[in-house]
Design a protein around this motif. Structure first.
Motif, mmCIF file in Angstrom:
data_model
loop_
_atom_site.group_PDB
_atom_site.id
_atom_site.type_symbol
_atom_site.label_atom_id
_atom_site.label_comp_id
_atom_site.label_asym_id
_atom_site.label_seq_id
_atom_site.Cartn_x
_atom_site.Cartn_y
_atom_site.Cartn_z
ATOM 1 N N TYR A 65 0.813 -1.255 0.051
ATOM 2 C CA TYR A 65 -0.188 -0.117 -0.177
ATOM 3 C C TYR A 65 0.789 1.280 0.039
ATOM 4 O O TYR A 65 0.275 2.534 -0.308
ATOM 5 N N LEU A 66 2.184 1.301 0.346
ATOM 6 C CA LEU A 66 2.807 2.551 0.197
ATOM 7 C C LEU A 66 3.880 2.573 -0.889
ATOM 8 O O LEU A 66 4.515 3.252 -1.092
ATOM 9 N N ARG A 67 3.436 1.562 -1.820
ATOM 10 C CA ARG A 67 4.272 1.661 -3.412
ATOM 11 C C ARG A 67 3.587 2.600 -4.303
ATOM 12 O O ARG A 67 2.386 1.775 -4.789
ATOM 13 N N GLY A 68 3.529 3.712 -4.341
ATOM 14 C CA GLY A 68 2.707 4.555 -4.912
ATOM 15 C C GLY A 68 2.586 4.198 -6.613
ATOM 16 O O GLY A 68 1.625 4.239 -7.113
ATOM 17 N N GLU A 69 4.019 3.793 -7.076
ATOM 18 C CA GLU A 69 3.764 3.492 -8.330
ATOM 19 C C GLU A 69 2.953 2.193 -8.634
ATOM 20 O O GLU A 69 2.464 2.261 -10.014
ATOM 21 N N LEU A 70 2.977 1.378 -8.024
ATOM 22 C CA LEU A 70 2.159 0.154 -8.024
ATOM 23 C C LEU A 70 0.721 0.610 -8.024
ATOM 24 O O LEU A 70 -0.072 0.008 -8.723
ATOM 25 N N VAL A 71 0.232 1.488 -7.076
ATOM 26 C CA VAL A 71 -1.205 1.946 -7.138
ATOM 27 C C VAL A 71 -1.451 2.733 -8.275
ATOM 28 O O VAL A 71 -2.429 2.302 -8.898
ATOM 29 N N VAL A 72 -0.470 3.450 -8.800
ATOM 30 C CA VAL A 72 -0.957 4.203 -10.091
ATOM 31 C C VAL A 72 -1.157 3.288 -11.301
ATOM 32 O O VAL A 72 -2.161 3.467 -12.058
ATOM 33 N N ARG A 73 -0.242 2.126 -11.287
ATOM 34 C CA ARG A 73 -0.414 1.320 -12.450
ATOM 35 C C ARG A 73 -1.635 0.583 -12.257
ATOM 36 O O ARG A 73 -2.297 0.000 -13.239
ATOM 37 N N ALA A 74 -1.725 0.098 -11.210
ATOM 38 C CA ALA A 74 -3.172 -0.410 -11.083
ATOM 39 C C ALA A 74 -4.259 0.118 -11.399
ATOM 40 O O ALA A 74 -5.276 -0.389 -11.862
ATOM 41 N N ALA A 75 -4.480 1.515 -11.126
ATOM 42 C CA ALA A 75 -5.558 2.210 -11.481
ATOM 43 C C ALA A 75 -5.557 2.190 -12.979
ATOM 44 O O ALA A 75 -6.849 1.982 -13.565
ATOM 45 N N LEU A 76 -4.437 2.507 -13.757
ATOM 46 C CA LEU A 76 -4.427 2.435 -15.031
ATOM 47 C C LEU A 76 -4.936 1.092 -15.679
ATOM 48 O O LEU A 76 -5.644 0.989 -16.696
ATOM 49 N N ALA A 77 -4.351 0.001 -15.004
ATOM 50 C CA ALA A 77 -4.691 -1.322 -15.432
ATOM 51 C C ALA A 77 -6.344 -1.493 -15.640
ATOM 52 O O ALA A 77 -6.932 -2.382 -16.230
ATOM 53 N N ALA A 78 -6.799 -0.956 -14.364
ATOM 54 C CA ALA A 78 -8.215 -1.393 -14.105
ATOM 55 C C ALA A 78 -9.208 -0.427 -15.059
ATOM 56 O O ALA A 78 -10.583 -0.635 -14.824
ATOM 57 N N GLY A 79 -8.645 0.406 -15.469
ATOM 58 C CA GLY A 79 -9.529 1.643 -16.375
ATOM 59 C C GLY A 79 -10.059 2.648 -15.246
ATOM 60 O O GLY A 79 -11.206 3.246 -15.834
ATOM 61 N N ALA A 80 -9.428 2.809 -14.124
ATOM 62 C CA ALA A 80 -10.021 3.856 -13.054
ATOM 63 C C ALA A 80 -9.510 5.081 -13.669
ATOM 64 O O ALA A 80 -8.666 5.334 -14.404
ATOM 65 N N ASP A 81 -10.221 6.192 -13.624
ATOM 66 C CA ASP A 81 -10.243 7.479 -13.824
ATOM 67 C C ASP A 81 -9.786 8.590 -12.844
ATOM 68 O O ASP A 81 -9.602 9.632 -12.912
ATOM 69 N N ALA A 82 -10.053 7.948 -11.394
ATOM 70 C CA ALA A 82 -9.765 8.698 -10.379
ATOM 71 C C ALA A 82 -9.192 7.841 -9.348
ATOM 72 O O ALA A 82 -9.246 6.707 -9.294
ATOM 73 N N VAL A 83 -8.548 8.575 -8.247
ATOM 74 C CA VAL A 83 -8.027 7.760 -7.204
ATOM 75 C C VAL A 83 -8.187 8.621 -5.923
ATOM 76 O O VAL A 83 -8.200 9.678 -5.593
ATOM 77 N N HIS A 84 -8.869 7.871 -4.985
ATOM 78 C CA HIS A 84 -9.193 8.295 -3.429
ATOM 79 C C HIS A 84 -8.206 7.634 -2.484
ATOM 80 O O HIS A 84 -8.119 6.388 -2.374
ATOM 81 N N PRO A 85 -7.382 8.471 -1.733
ATOM 82 C CA PRO A 85 -6.246 8.003 -1.131
ATOM 83 C C PRO A 85 -6.869 7.280 0.463
ATOM 84 O O PRO A 85 -6.123 6.781 1.009
ATOM 85 N N GLY A 86 -8.143 7.694 0.861
ATOM 86 C CA GLY A 86 -8.667 7.141 2.110
ATOM 87 C C GLY A 86 -7.870 8.210 3.025
ATOM 88 O O GLY A 86 -7.446 9.333 2.981
ATOM 89 N N TYR A 87 -7.310 7.344 4.102
ATOM 90 C CA TYR A 87 -6.323 7.747 5.156
ATOM 91 C C TYR A 87 -5.304 7.014 5.461
ATOM 92 O O TYR A 87 -5.546 5.813 5.226
#
Length: 655
Positions: A65-87
């Protein structure tokens, strides 16, 4: 910058209850959802509830969860167009926010520059002072007159990297420990000192701002009930504030937001002294854990408004709605308050909170939970299981409603702080609004004292339920003539051993040690007893967890017992000087060496588990004869860490 294109698919870069909370609003708005998950979270509720999920290989937050590059890559792979970080995790990482924007995604949060401006508490204090917001200044060279001190991490919160110092001689060691913890938790070892106000109140203001110049102060909250500088009970509105003080807090919070060009949801946190003066502590550039109490008293959906702002739209009006009634939230943790808040891991066999649901039900209760019956609680993440929120027209009614809901809950498999929460919100000092950050420490003894009488009756109910479960045509213990009593032994959570003696008679089961208790009904999972003319029902549950635990629930609380063999094994011995790992975790550091003379209570090593540090101390005066722990070593529950040989004088005295 914000987008004017509607969000269609939102990835939540978080886990547990906050991911489920955001998904709930998305479902109501018709927005598709994407989850990310570590390997331990593969079957977690938030993963199942999302429309799509992407694996982050590994277990530890640093790998997932602290790997920002993996999270961004996941969003693009899933077709997401927005990211909510929670807390937590990356929610206040300006670099991650910028990476999301650089990938062409909508960032549901404040501008990276605003996050960076508030990212260092020391820099934030300077900025707020320049904006005319009262601050509790950092101390460059503390003196005796400044004591007590609070050492704080400049780049984070949640109680990590914080130390209270009452003697200047202790300051160097505490600074070093705080730096080490801060570096591990936040990637920065910057710490600072400020005056510690042991009876101050922690009061905060919820902010919402859009990109069109509107800034809302959406009410205030009191978050003074804390342990290890981490919030446990929060409420809205903050009780007992004079109107002018409340207005001053709101104005200061709005000034803080405008000073950094804030957009989105955030919280300005203040420390309120006994003299009635408030001081800026920090600004959390994200949604807070305690946001449900503000939603409860305003009727707003703060997540929906975050999405409104992220899409570039205006807030619905120049000012927020007024508050109505009172709401109190309790954080339910897998931990044992009586054992220095020791966290617990394992299987959560049962998790039931009656009428509490993700939305406020007719009973005025809400449950924001990251777990359910059968969930595995691991040592990799925070120990919080859920948040229970109660709303009512008055503060007293909300407290009563919350305490009752917690007391009636059935939570089996792990130690929790449930009983402490019930006692805290029923405590006369809490109800009288005598709140401060040292509240839980001040009342620790009464909040954690064992219920001796309740445990005895619970053990009786457990024994009778077990007898009912084992009954046959010729039940165990039955004789045509008077017979020897049946005996069952149990150990309570605090280590007290209880023995239950009962016999079967022609008129039913008879408890020998409780002649004033009458058995009304006994079944395998429910026992009804009458004591002094008062009838009470006990619900009994067992699970195949090899520990022999029995869970006994009543409408006023629950008791956990461990069934013991009737005759202890004489070959089993325990070395009183052996120090076993109280939980799974990682050895961070040691502070003694083999051959050292140690004193009772002296810290020997520090374990990290569930995002917190836990000291392992010497059980008695003596000599450290074995030290099997080394920094970096992963240990399981019960692992032998060290052995202290007591001094001869003490050994003779104990003998």
């Amino acid at each position: 910058m914000t987008s004017r294109t509607p969000i269609t698919n939102l990835l939540v870069a978080n886990r547990g209850e906050i991911a489920r909370r955001v998904f709930r609003t998305c479902r109501e708005l018709g927005i598709a959802t994407t989850a990310v998950h570590s390997d331990p979270d593969a079957t977690a509720p938030h993963v199942r509830e999302a429309d799509a999920a992407v694996r982050l290989p590994g277990a530890a937050p640093a790998d997932t969860y602290l790997r920002g590059e993996l999270v961004v890559r996941a969003a693009l792979a899933a077709g997401a167009d927005a990211v909510h970080p929670g807390y937590g995790f990356l929610s206040e990482d300006a670099g991650f926010a910028q990476a999301v924007l650089d990938a062409g995604l909508v960032w549901v949060g404040p501008p990276p520059a605003a996050i960076a401006a508030m990212g260092s508490k020391t820099a934030a204090k300077r900025l707020m002072a320049e904006a005319g917001v009262p601050v509790l200044g950092a101390l460059a060279e503390p003196t005796e007159a400044d004591l007590p001190l609070l050492v704080k991490a400049a780049a984070g919160g949640g109680g990590r990297g914080m130390r209270v110092v009452r003697r200047l001689a202790d300051l160097p060691a505490e600074l070093a420990a705080a730096r080490a913890e801060a570096a591990k938790a936040f990637g920065s070892d910057e710490v600072f000192c400020e005056r510690y106000l042991p009876t101050g109140r922690h009061v905060e203001v919820q902010l919402l701002a859009d990109a069109h110049g509107t800034v809302w102060a959406v009410g205030d909250r009191d978050c003074s009930l804390q342990r290890r500088h981490q919030k446990v009970v929060e409420e809205a509105p903050a009780p007992g504030l004079p109107a002018d003080l409340r207005a001053g807090l709101h104005a200061a919070a709005v000034s803080a937001a405008r000073a950094i060009g804030y957009v989105g949801a955030g919280t300005a946190e203040f420390l309120l002294g006994e003299d009635g003066r408030f001081h800026f502590l920090e600004m959390n550039t994200r949604l807070q854990v305690e946001h449900p109490v503000t939603e409860a008293v305003t009727g707003l959906d703060l997540v929906a408004l975050q999405l409104v702002v992220a899409e570039g739209r205006k807030l619905p009006g120049p000012t927020p709605p007024p508050t109505t009634g009172h709401a109190i939230e309790a954080r339910l943790y897998a931990e044992d308050p009586a054992k220095d808040w020791q966290p617990a891991t394992g299987t959560l066999h049962r998790f039931e909170l009656g009428s509490a649901h993700q939305e406020f039900a007719g009973a005025g209760l809400r449950l924001d939970s990251g777990v359910e019956s059968g969930s595995e609680v691991t040592p990799h993440y925070d120990a919080m299981l859920a948040k229970v929120i109660a709303w009512a027209p008055t503060r007293a009614a909300a407290a009563r409603r919350l305490a009752d809901a917690l007391a009636r809950a059935r939570i089996h498999g792990l130690s929790t702080n449930r009983e402490l929460l019930v006692r805290a919100v029923r405590h006369p000092a809490f109800l009288a609004e005598r709140l401060h950050t040292g509240f839980l420490a001040e009342h620790a003894r009464e909040l954690t004292a064992p219920d001796t009488k309740g445990a005895e009756l619970a053990a009786l109910a457990a024994a009778l339920a077990d007898a009912a479960a084992r009954s046959t045509a010729l039940p165990s213990g039955w004789r045509n003539l008077p017979s020897q009593p049946q005996v069952k032994r149990y150990r309570t959570a605090e280590g007290r051993e209880l023995e239950v003696r009962y016999r079967r008679t022609r008129t039913g089961l008879l408890a020998e040690d409780h002649p004033d208790v009458e058995l009304v009904e006994a079944g395998a999972d429910q026992v009804v007893l009458r004591e002094g003319g008062v009838r009470r029902s006990y619900r009994v549950a067992r699970y195949d967890d090899r520990a022999g635990r029995v869970y006994v629930d009543t409408p006023v609380g629950g008791t956990v017992l461990t069934a013991l063999p009737r005759f202890p094994d004489p070959t089993v011995r325990s070395d009183p000087g052996a120090l076993l790992a109280p939980m799974p975790g990682t050895v961070l550091r040691t502070s003694a060496a083999v051959g050292d003379a140690v004193t009772a209570g002296q810290p020997l090593l520090v374990l990290e588990a569930m995002k917190m540090e836990h000291r392992v101390t010497a059980p008695a005066d003596g000599v450290l004869v074995e030290l099997l722990a080394a920094p970096g070593r992963q240990v399981e529950l019960g692992t032998l860490l060290a052995v202290v040989r007591p001094t001869e004088a003490q050994t003779v005295q104990e003998a």
